[in-house]
Design a protein around this motif. Structure first.
Motif, PDB file in Angstrom:
ATOM      1  N   GLU A  48      54.966  85.997  73.073  1.00  0.00           N
ATOM      2  CA  GLU A  48      55.131  84.799  72.233  1.00  0.00           C
ATOM      3  C   GLU A  48      54.773  85.100  70.783  1.00  0.00           C
ATOM      4  N   LEU A  49      53.698  85.867  70.583  1.00  0.00           N
ATOM      5  CA  LEU A  49      53.310  86.230  69.226  1.00  0.00           C
ATOM      6  C   LEU A  49      54.391  87.055  68.550  1.00  0.00           C
ATOM      7  N   ASN A  50      54.896  88.054  69.254  1.00  0.00           N
ATOM      8  CA  ASN A  50      55.950  88.894  68.694  1.00  0.00           C
ATOM      9  C   ASN A  50      57.184  88.066  68.358  1.00  0.00           C
ATOM     10  N   LYS A  51      57.540  87.174  69.269  1.00  0.00           N
ATOM     11  CA  LYS A  51      58.715  86.332  69.056  1.00  0.00           C
ATOM     12  C   LYS A  51      58.520  85.413  67.841  1.00  0.00           C
ATOM     13  N   THR A  52      57.336  84.792  67.753  1.00  0.00           N
ATOM     14  CA  THR A  52      57.076  83.868  66.653  1.00  0.00           C
ATOM     15  C   THR A  52      57.019  84.595  65.318  1.00  0.00           C
ATOM     16  N   PHE A  53      56.390  85.768  65.303  1.00  0.00           N
ATOM     17  CA  PHE A  53      56.314  86.535  64.059  1.00  0.00           C
ATOM     18  C   PHE A  53      57.699  86.968  63.583  1.00  0.00           C
ATOM     19  N   ARG A  54      58.576  87.253  64.511  1.00  0.00           N
ATOM     20  CA  ARG A  54      59.940  87.645  64.112  1.00  0.00           C
ATOM     21  C   ARG A  54      60.736  86.424  63.636  1.00  0.00           C
ATOM     22  N   GLN A  55      60.460  85.262  64.243  1.00  0.00           N
ATOM     23  CA  GLN A  55      61.072  84.028  63.734  1.00  0.00           C
ATOM     24  C   GLN A  55      60.628  83.788  62.292  1.00  0.00           C
ATOM     25  N   LEU A  56      59.364  84.049  62.059  1.00  0.00           N
ATOM     26  CA  LEU A  56      58.815  83.873  60.723  1.00  0.00           C
ATOM     27  C   LEU A  56      59.522  84.794  59.725  1.00  0.00           C
ATOM     28  N   THR A  57      59.745  86.048  60.126  1.00  0.00           N
ATOM     29  CA  THR A  57      60.435  87.000  59.253  1.00  0.00           C
ATOM     30  C   THR A  57      61.857  86.534  58.951  1.00  0.00           C
ATOM     31  N   SER A  58      62.527  85.997  59.963  1.00  0.00           N
ATOM     32  CA  SER A  58      63.894  85.499  59.760  1.00  0.00           C
ATOM     33  C   SER A  58      63.914  84.323  58.786  1.00  0.00           C
ATOM     34  N   LYS A  59      62.902  83.461  58.871  1.00  0.00           N
ATOM     35  CA  LYS A  59      62.833  82.327  57.958  1.00  0.00           C
ATOM     36  C   LYS A  59      62.634  82.782  56.518  1.00  0.00           C
ATOM     37  N   ASN A 108      58.390  76.773  43.942  1.00  0.00           N
ATOM     38  CA  ASN A 108      59.154  77.299  45.085  1.00  0.00           C
ATOM     39  C   ASN A 108      58.327  77.300  46.367  1.00  0.00           C
ATOM     40  N   SER A 109      57.481  76.283  46.510  1.00  0.00           N
ATOM     41  CA  SER A 109      56.656  76.182  47.723  1.00  0.00           C
ATOM     42  C   SER A 109      57.501  75.961  48.973  1.00  0.00           C
ATOM     43  N   SER A 110      58.738  75.534  48.793  1.00  0.00           N
ATOM     44  CA  SER A 110      59.619  75.320  49.946  1.00  0.00           C
ATOM     45  C   SER A 110      59.904  76.618  50.689  1.00  0.00           C
ATOM     46  N   GLY A 111      59.695  77.759  50.027  1.00  0.00           N
ATOM     47  CA  GLY A 111      59.940  79.048  50.681  1.00  0.00           C
ATOM     48  C   GLY A 111      58.695  79.693  51.239  1.00  0.00           C
ATOM     49  N   VAL A 112      57.544  79.003  51.160  1.00  0.00           N
ATOM     50  CA  VAL A 112      56.287  79.556  51.662  1.00  0.00           C
ATOM     51  C   VAL A 112      56.149  79.224  53.144  1.00  0.00           C
ATOM     52  N   LEU A 113      55.747  80.207  53.938  1.00  0.00           N
ATOM     53  CA  LEU A 113      55.627  80.028  55.389  1.00  0.00           C
ATOM     54  C   LEU A 113      54.163  80.085  55.807  1.00  0.00           C
ATOM     55  N   TYR A 114      53.862  79.358  56.883  1.00  0.00           N
ATOM     56  CA  TYR A 114      52.492  79.239  57.370  1.00  0.00           C
ATOM     57  C   TYR A 114      52.471  79.482  58.875  1.00  0.00           C
ATOM     58  N   ASN A 124      57.042  69.969  59.799  1.00  0.00           N
ATOM     59  CA  ASN A 124      57.383  70.929  58.753  1.00  0.00           C
ATOM     60  C   ASN A 124      57.901  72.210  59.389  1.00  0.00           C
ATOM     61  N   GLU A 125      59.155  72.542  59.121  1.00  0.00           N
ATOM     62  CA  GLU A 125      59.737  73.729  59.752  1.00  0.00           C
ATOM     63  C   GLU A 125      59.185  75.018  59.177  1.00  0.00           C
ATOM     64  N   ASN A 126      58.387  74.927  58.119  1.00  0.00           N
ATOM     65  CA  ASN A 126      57.761  76.119  57.548  1.00  0.00           C
ATOM     66  C   ASN A 126      56.449  76.468  58.232  1.00  0.00           C
ATOM     67  N   VAL A 127      56.023  75.638  59.184  1.00  0.00           N
ATOM     68  CA  VAL A 127      54.767  75.884  59.898  1.00  0.00           C
ATOM     69  C   VAL A 127      55.072  76.294  61.334  1.00  0.00           C
TER      70      VAL A 127
END
Length: 789
Positions: free
Chosen positions: A113-124, A59-65, A78-81
């Motif tokens: 930008e950091l806050n925005k990106t981290f929240r995008q990460l949470t949504s993913k 299930n590496s497809s669900g891992v975010l970086y 890669n949309e996970n990065v």
């Protein structure tokens, strides 16, 4: 072509791994995992760990970086990065860390930008949540190089991301992996070491039980700030320090990739699904228990490290050698088809007697036309007038040159005109292409050998014989004609009568003899001339065709040589023991598979369109086209055979004994094999950090094999490990057919125990005393800095 081969080998290796793991639930992580990479120096680590996780985790497809960098990151679609650029590319090296820290707190746009990106990460994570068994817990993995100046922001980035994640997850566990480079291969090793010591000093303060944090780092797009708070407790649940030098003081060439594999395997080991049919001897890793075990009664921060070893079947080398051996087998089979009777070869080139008869019919009028010469003789002539003359004299007397003119205009001249127009190139090419090259029973090697002038059967050699034979017959016919012309008419071999009034009958009898012997011979001479003209064209065209075929055969031989070279090189990149007897063992395997294919599809199965068809179009398209076809066929028809999917132990044992005969005392037993495998794992799984053992108050170790728990080798290894070790030993069960891995864990040491810390401390102190400032705080004045220097 090298890239084609490398991709082929990697695809085969990856496919075996996927087949091995496809039914293994234990290859999936249970809870979501997010990797936070900090600094430019871990850009390669980011790329490698993504690749490793993709290969090893279902299930590496669900891992975010996430990567926070200053200058260098990976360019990926890669949309996970996700990534954010930090300032500091041109900061003064004396204050690089401190300036980065100060700029971070002054730059609201960066925080937004950091806050925005981290929240995008949470949504993913929510988007990919279905690939995980549970969303109650989140694993945050922080990775940095200790000598990267950007890690001065590690507490800010880690806690900001953790705070945002805690809005969605009940528990967020945070582990740190600090990568240490001890190899001194650059000009700035002293400054680099000082950066590393600075971070380790800060890390030691972060890992104190009384460490706390409270800063307004949550920032909205409207510049409204919210606090990020961390109550008294260590910043990280567990810190692993991994160096390029192992506990034995050895710099390991593949240490970086080995450390990346450690990170991937540790996170899978920590977060894997447990087997439903759990066995009591299958002792599993417990993260909290390990953390408490290394801590012991120490009131100071303690750290962990790990080692990793694997013995794997050299699948890439096997694939490359299999392709080379299969290509050799194909060439041998194609060459063997050339052993044909010369009569058959001549017939295929349309050079048989019946073929020449067809040429004669199309090029020369029928011999029956000679009968029309009867009308050329005058009615008043008599036999008595010519019987004392030679045949030549009689012809001139009776016909006054009419016979020669008739023969020339009706036979010689039309034949000469036909021969001038004769173009056999397309006919010869058709014979070679359609009857030989594209014929499944023969092929390009038959065409090549048969058109050579050195290898039997050779049509060129046979044509040479035909030319000599025809020339001899032509000379004989010309000599015969001359002899016939010199005979006296009355002495010629025809039926004569001496009765009265038989003169006319004798003349008619002579003329029949004359036309048959003289002009019949001339007719044969014309046929010999036609045959020589045809053979001459054949010689020229076949020689040209052979030269063209030589280029095609050279291409085949170049591919063959290249395959052998790459296959040989692949054996140099693997372990001397693990790659033992690959060519010897798999040559037998390829022969067995080829024999089965012959039995199933016929002896000329290579010519089937499913395999290679005719090689000529592939060669005309270029060497890479033929190589690509070979690799496709090899992948589909060879590497999918059961011979290439045997258990790791059985394949290795048989291959190790490939050269041994029944009487050979050097035959390797299964127990000897297990012993060697065990020692290989033991030697290569050294902990990736060097510490002073005599200063380490508490050392806790654990060891885990990764492989088929129910295999005979695993029984041997676990028993051996329990006999000689006094720490926890376990097995992470995976039904692997491609190899066995071992993960060793060690913890309980302090920062001061590290040899890296002890060696780097002097550089750190020297730089500090000369005005360098490595920590957060106020910049010293330029005058103070210069004075210190």
């Amino acid at each position: 072509m090298r890239n084609q081969l490398q991709k082929f080998a990697e695809d085969f290796s990856n496919q075996l791994e996927m087949i091995t793991h496809e039914d293994s639930e234990q290859r999936s992580v249970n809870h979501p995992v997010v990797f936070l990479f900090l600094g430019d120096l871990v850009a390669k680590a980011l790329k490698s760990i993504i690749t490793i996780n993709k290969k090893k985790w279902h299930n590496s497809s669900g891992v975010l970086y996430f990567h926070a960098y200053q200058n260098e990151t990976i360019t990926s679609t890669n949309e996970n990065v996700l990534s954010v650029k930090l300032p500091g590319a041109d900061f003064d090296r004396m204050y690089k860390r401190m300036q980065l820290f100060d700029n971070f707190y002054k730059d609201d746009h960066l925080l937004i930008e950091l806050n925005k990106t981290f929240r995008q990460l949470t949504s993913k994570i929510a988007k990919y949540g279905k690939v995980y068994s549970s969303l109650r817990k989140m694993n945050l993995v922080v990775i940095t190089a200790v000598d990267d100046p950007a890690n001065i922001l590690i507490q800010e980035l880690t806690l900001l991301l953790k705070t945002i994640l805690q809005e969605s997850f009940k528990t967020v566990e945070v582990d740190l992996y600090g990568l240490i480079k001890e190899k001194q291969d650059g000009e700035n090793f002293a400054l680099s070491s000082s950066f590393g010591i600075s971070f380790l000093k800060e890390l030691d303060s972060y890992q104190q039980d009384i460490y706390s944090f409270a800063k307004p780092l949550q920032l909205t797009e409207d510049h409204l700030s919210l606090p990020v708070v961390h109550p008294p407790a260590p910043l990280f649940d567990l810190v692993y320090l991994l160096s390029d030098k192992n506990e034995n003081g050895l710099l390991v060439g593949e240490a970086l990739e080995q450390n990346y594999e450690i990170i991937s395997n540790l996170n899978l080991l920590k977060n894997r699904k447990l087997m439903s049919d759990y066995h009591e001897k299958m002792d599993s890793y417990h993260h909290i228990a390990f953390r408490h075990a290394i801590k012991g009664n120490s009131s100071k921060p303690v750290y962990a490290s790990a080692g990793f070893a694997k013995v794997t079947r050299p699948n890439k080398a096997i694939a490359l050698n299999a392709a080379s051996l299969f290509f050799n087998e194909m060439i041998t089979l194609l060459q063997s088809s050339s052993s044909q009777p010369i009569e058959r070869v001549v017939e295929l080139f349309d050079l048989s007697k019946s073929s020449f008869a067809k040429h004669y019919r199309s090029l020369i009028p029928s011999q029956a036309i000679l009968e029309d010469m009867d009308g050329l003789i005058g009615a008043t002539n008599s036999y008595q007038e010519v019987k004392r003359l030679t045949v030549k004299q009689a012809e001139e007397y009776l016909f006054e040159g009419g016979t020669e003119r008739f023969f020339f205009s009706n036979i010689t001249e039309p034949v000469e005109e036909e021969l001038q127009r004769l173009q056999l190139q397309s006919h010869i090419q058709h014979c070679i292409n359609e009857k030989i090259i594209h014929n499944e029973n023969y092929g390009i090697y038959c065409a090549y050998f048969w058109t050579s002038d050195y290898k039997n059967p050779s049509v060129l050699i046979e044509i040479g014989k035909m030319v000599r034979e025809t020339k001899n017959k032509l000379l004989a016919a010309e000599a015969k004609l001359e002899q016939l012309y010199q005979q006296q008419v009355d002495h010629c071999d025809f039926r004569k009568t001496h009765l009265l009034f038989a003169d006319k009958k004798n003349l008619q009898s002579y003329l029949r003899y004359f036309f048959k012997s003289i002009y019949g011979t001339k007719y044969e001479i014309i046929k010999f001339q036609i045959k020589l003209a045809i053979l001459k064209q054949y010689q020229v065209e076949i020689e040209d065709f052979h030269r063209d075929l030589q280029k095609k055969i050279n291409s085949i031989e170049q591919i063959q040589s290249f395959l052998m070279q790459v296959a040989s090189e692949s054996l140099q990149d693997t372990d001397e023991y693990m790659d033992k007897n690959i060519p010897e063992y798999y040559s037998n395997v390829i022969r067995e598979i080829t024999a089965k294919l012959k039995e199933k599809r016929g002896s000329n199965f290579f010519a089937d369109e499913r395999f290679f068809g005719s090689l000529l179009p592939l060669l005309e398209a270029g060497k890479s086209t033929l190589l690509e076809r070979l690799l496709i066929v090899c992948q589909r028809e060879i590497l999918n055979q059961s011979n290439f999917h045997r258990s790791f132990e059985d394949e290795l044992l048989e291959r190790a004994n490939a050269r041994s005969n029944y009487e050979n005392r050097d035959v390797l037993s299964k127990e000897d094999l297990f012993k060697q495998l065990y020692l290989l794992l033991q030697e290569n799984a050294a902990i990736q950090i060097e510490v002073y053992n005599y200063t380490q108050e508490h050392r806790h170790e654990e060891s885990y094999f990764i492989g088929d728990f129910y295999s005979k080798f695993m029984d041997y290894a676990l028993e051996k490990e329990n006999e000689s070790r006094h720490y926890k030993v376990g097995c992470a069960h995976e039904k692997k057919s491609t190899g066995i891995e071992k993960l060793t864990l060690m913890g309980g040491f302090q920062i001061k125990d590290l040899l890296y810390y002890r060696n780097g401390e002097k550089y750190y102190q020297a730089y500090v005393s000369n005005g360098y400032n490595f920590h957060a705080g106020h910049l010293p004045s330029r005058e103070t800095a210069q004075k210190g220097l």
